[in-house]
Scaffold this motif. Sequence first.
Motif, short mmCIF file in Angstrom:
data_model
loop_
_atom_site.label_atom_id
_atom_site.label_comp_id
_atom_site.label_asym_id
_atom_site.label_seq_id
_atom_site.Cartn_x
_atom_site.Cartn_y
_atom_site.Cartn_z
N THR A 29 66.96 73.28 114.84
CA THR A 29 67.65 74.09 115.85
C THR A 29 68.21 75.31 115.14
OG1 THR A 29 68.28 72.08 117.04
CG2 THR A 29 69.44 74.11 117.62
N VAL A 30 67.85 76.50 115.62
CA VAL A 30 68.28 77.75 115.00
C VAL A 30 69.18 78.52 115.97
CG1 VAL A 30 67.53 79.93 113.94
CG2 VAL A 30 66.13 77.87 113.68
N TYR A 31 70.31 79.00 115.45
CA TYR A 31 71.25 79.78 116.26
C TYR A 31 71.17 81.26 115.89
CZ TYR A 31 73.04 75.15 117.30
OH TYR A 31 73.14 73.83 117.70
N ASP A 32 71.69 82.09 116.77
CA ASP A 32 71.63 83.55 116.57
C ASP A 32 72.53 83.96 115.40
OD1 ASP A 32 70.97 86.16 116.94
OD2 ASP A 32 71.65 86.28 119.02
N PHE A 33 72.37 85.21 114.97
CA PHE A 33 73.21 85.75 113.90
C PHE A 33 74.69 85.65 114.30
CE2 PHE A 33 69.27 87.59 112.48
CZ PHE A 33 69.42 87.71 111.10
N SER A 34 75.51 85.21 113.36
CA SER A 34 76.95 85.14 113.61
C SER A 34 77.56 86.52 113.40
CB SER A 34 77.59 84.14 112.65
OG SER A 34 77.65 84.70 111.34
N PRO A 35 78.83 86.71 113.79
CA PRO A 35 79.48 88.01 113.55
C PRO A 35 79.47 88.43 112.07
CG PRO A 35 80.76 86.71 115.09
CD PRO A 35 79.68 85.82 114.59
N LEU A 36 79.38 87.44 111.16
CA LEU A 36 79.34 87.76 109.74
C LEU A 36 77.91 88.01 109.24
CD1 LEU A 36 81.95 85.21 108.32
CD2 LEU A 36 82.24 87.65 108.70
N GLY B 155 66.52 91.94 95.02
CA GLY B 155 66.01 91.91 93.65
C GLY B 155 65.47 93.27 93.23
N SER B 156 64.23 93.27 92.75
CA SER B 156 63.64 94.52 92.25
C SER B 156 62.84 95.27 93.32
CB SER B 156 62.70 94.20 91.07
OG SER B 156 61.66 93.33 91.50
N PHE B 157 62.88 94.76 94.59
CA PHE B 157 62.10 95.40 95.65
C PHE B 157 62.80 96.70 96.08
CE2 PHE B 157 60.80 95.34 100.34
CZ PHE B 157 59.61 96.00 100.07
N LEU B 158 62.11 97.82 95.95
CA LEU B 158 62.69 99.13 96.28
C LEU B 158 62.23 99.68 97.62
CD1 LEU B 158 62.33 100.78 92.77
CD2 LEU B 158 64.32 99.60 93.72
N GLY B 159 61.08 99.16 98.11
CA GLY B 159 60.57 99.65 99.39
C GLY B 159 59.95 101.03 99.28
N GLN B 160 59.43 101.52 100.39
CA GLN B 160 58.74 102.82 100.40
C GLN B 160 59.47 103.87 101.22
OE1 GLN B 160 55.93 103.35 98.60
NE2 GLN B 160 56.09 101.25 97.83
N ARG B 161 60.33 103.46 102.16
CA ARG B 161 60.93 104.43 103.06
C ARG B 161 62.43 104.58 102.81
NH1 ARG B 161 58.11 103.23 108.97
NH2 ARG B 161 55.94 103.47 108.29
N ASN B 162 63.21 103.70 103.41
CA ASN B 162 64.67 103.79 103.29
C ASN B 162 65.25 102.40 103.13
OD1 ASN B 162 64.83 102.60 105.95
ND2 ASN B 162 64.32 104.63 106.77
N LEU B 163 66.56 102.33 102.97
CA LEU B 163 67.23 101.06 102.70
C LEU B 163 67.04 100.07 103.84
CD1 LEU B 163 69.08 99.29 101.00
CD2 LEU B 163 71.04 100.42 102.09
N GLU B 164 67.21 100.52 105.09
CA GLU B 164 67.08 99.61 106.24
C GLU B 164 65.69 99.00 106.30
OE1 GLU B 164 68.01 97.51 109.74
OE2 GLU B 164 69.29 98.48 108.28
N GLU B 165 64.66 99.80 106.03
CA GLU B 165 63.29 99.29 106.05
C GLU B 165 63.07 98.29 104.92
OE1 GLU B 165 59.49 98.98 107.74
OE2 GLU B 165 61.31 99.97 108.47
N ASP C 104 70.02 97.35 112.56
CA ASP C 104 69.18 97.49 113.75
C ASP C 104 69.08 96.13 114.46
OD1 ASP C 104 67.18 97.79 115.63
OD2 ASP C 104 65.97 99.12 114.38
N PRO C 105 69.56 96.03 115.72
CA PRO C 105 69.48 94.76 116.46
C PRO C 105 68.05 94.24 116.61
CG PRO C 105 70.92 96.31 117.58
CD PRO C 105 70.22 97.08 116.50
N GLU C 106 67.08 95.15 116.76
CA GLU C 106 65.69 94.73 116.91
C GLU C 106 65.19 94.08 115.63
OE1 GLU C 106 62.09 93.81 118.42
OE2 GLU C 106 63.91 94.42 119.47
N HIS C 107 65.59 94.60 114.49
CA HIS C 107 65.21 93.98 113.22
C HIS C 107 65.76 92.56 113.13
CE1 HIS C 107 64.41 98.02 110.93
NE2 HIS C 107 63.51 97.75 111.86
N ARG C 108 66.99 92.37 113.58
CA ARG C 108 67.58 91.03 113.58
C ARG C 108 66.77 90.08 114.45
NH1 ARG C 108 74.09 90.62 113.51
NH2 ARG C 108 74.52 91.90 111.68
#
Length: 502
Positions: A389-396, A321-331, A366-370
Amino acid sequence: MSEEILVNVTPRETRVAVVENGMLQELHIERGWSRGVVGNIYKGKVQRVMPGMQAAFVDLGLERAAFLHANDVLRPGRAEDLAVEEPGAPRAPAPPPQPQSTPPIGELLRDGQEVVVQVVKDPIGTKGARLTTQISIPSRYLVLLPQSKVIGVSARIEDEAERARLKALVGDLALANGHGYIVRTNAEGQPAEALAEDVAYLARAWALVERSVASARVGSCVYEDLTLPMRAVRDLMRRDVEKVKVDSRETCDRLKTFAAQYMPGLDEKIEHYTGSRPVFDLYGVEDEIGRALEKEVPLKSGGYLVIDQTEAMTTVDVNTGSFLGQRNLEETVYRTNLEASQAVARQLRLRNLGGIIIIDFIDMTDPEHRRQVLRTLEKSLARDHAKTTVYDFSPLGLVEMTRKRTVESLERQLSETCHECGGRGMLKTAETVTYEVFREVVRAVRQFDAERLLVIASPKVVARITEEESAAVAELEEFLGKTIRFQADAQYLQEQFDVVLL
């Protein structure tokens, strides 16, 4: 964490809201003419055995026949195999065993056979209720399994010494009747006397069921679960609940009596709300209910969720949305996804969304962020009474999860399919309908003989035809050699029209 339970009672509807730190987390609704049947025990009759489905349809005297799968039929000598799971409502159907372990449904049931069954899932949409013959009756601290000798302890009690103490206590108490029990989370820290009271209560309840089964006619309910306010006190009230506020004096008195009998010490937390403002308005619950019916959920950061509930699954899309953050896109993406994971957990619980749920978080490199986002989601779901029951991130980059649901979602309890769009959420434009009208006029003239035609349609469509498409109408009349008249009718929906030959 501050938690309160609000009970709003009106003549034909009762609502229970769970509020944590001033925010609505759960809403339960019971209406006089449509009380749920989950937990009820019936004396039914097998209407039809379906070998191809490994299931049978059972007549309970309800509007639709109920569904009983072979996996949910208790077989002689297999009582020890009952699944042990703490209910928020009664147990869900047991997970399907290996195919070779389940005999054909025809060996378990036959047409016309009388059978005692319990409802584990309310009728939802066009589907009938889901049944099991594996009966269970819940109380404050225990769940009785009358056809089993298993003693199980809720997985949410993590202290091993406490688990051993509870299992030993209940095991000793069960020797008298030979039944099995599940020890519920609420039993943690309770003395032997409290558990003995529950065992005695459940023994009386089961004896009453057995007597009722012997004398009841087919299609009768032989055990009915408690009303919503009492279920809420029994299942939701813990020692960390600060208050239970009830806006009905009569209901408040009944809940106090019930709590004093089964939950000594907790009855003092139940109070009659006498404020001038409605209790739900005081906590902003009415506004939250309205927002829970919307597709978009705003996040404090400026991002938002889009929640779509379909027949097959529920999808949740996360947007910055309108969230721009303070550092970079990944953050920025990471912070939005962290906030979204907490919001998703709350929305699933509030809207009572169940079945398969797909969450489309914003892509993270970043895998740690995931891992952190997934951990936050799981932690936020920990207070949910429904099994998840929650599963890990899929390849997509999608997160797949499931959430157990025994009743309709909030949206389907409070809303109905739009009579104009039929649930599509979209309407054909007036322009599209206009050209459909023209095609139908040509078809009618070629098929039937008439000098004049009358087209009846919605005011919006007629206005477009007579104003913006007047030249096209003149060309059509000249081409067909017929006169066409148009009549607006406010009773017609935008996509509806009739071509009448005169």
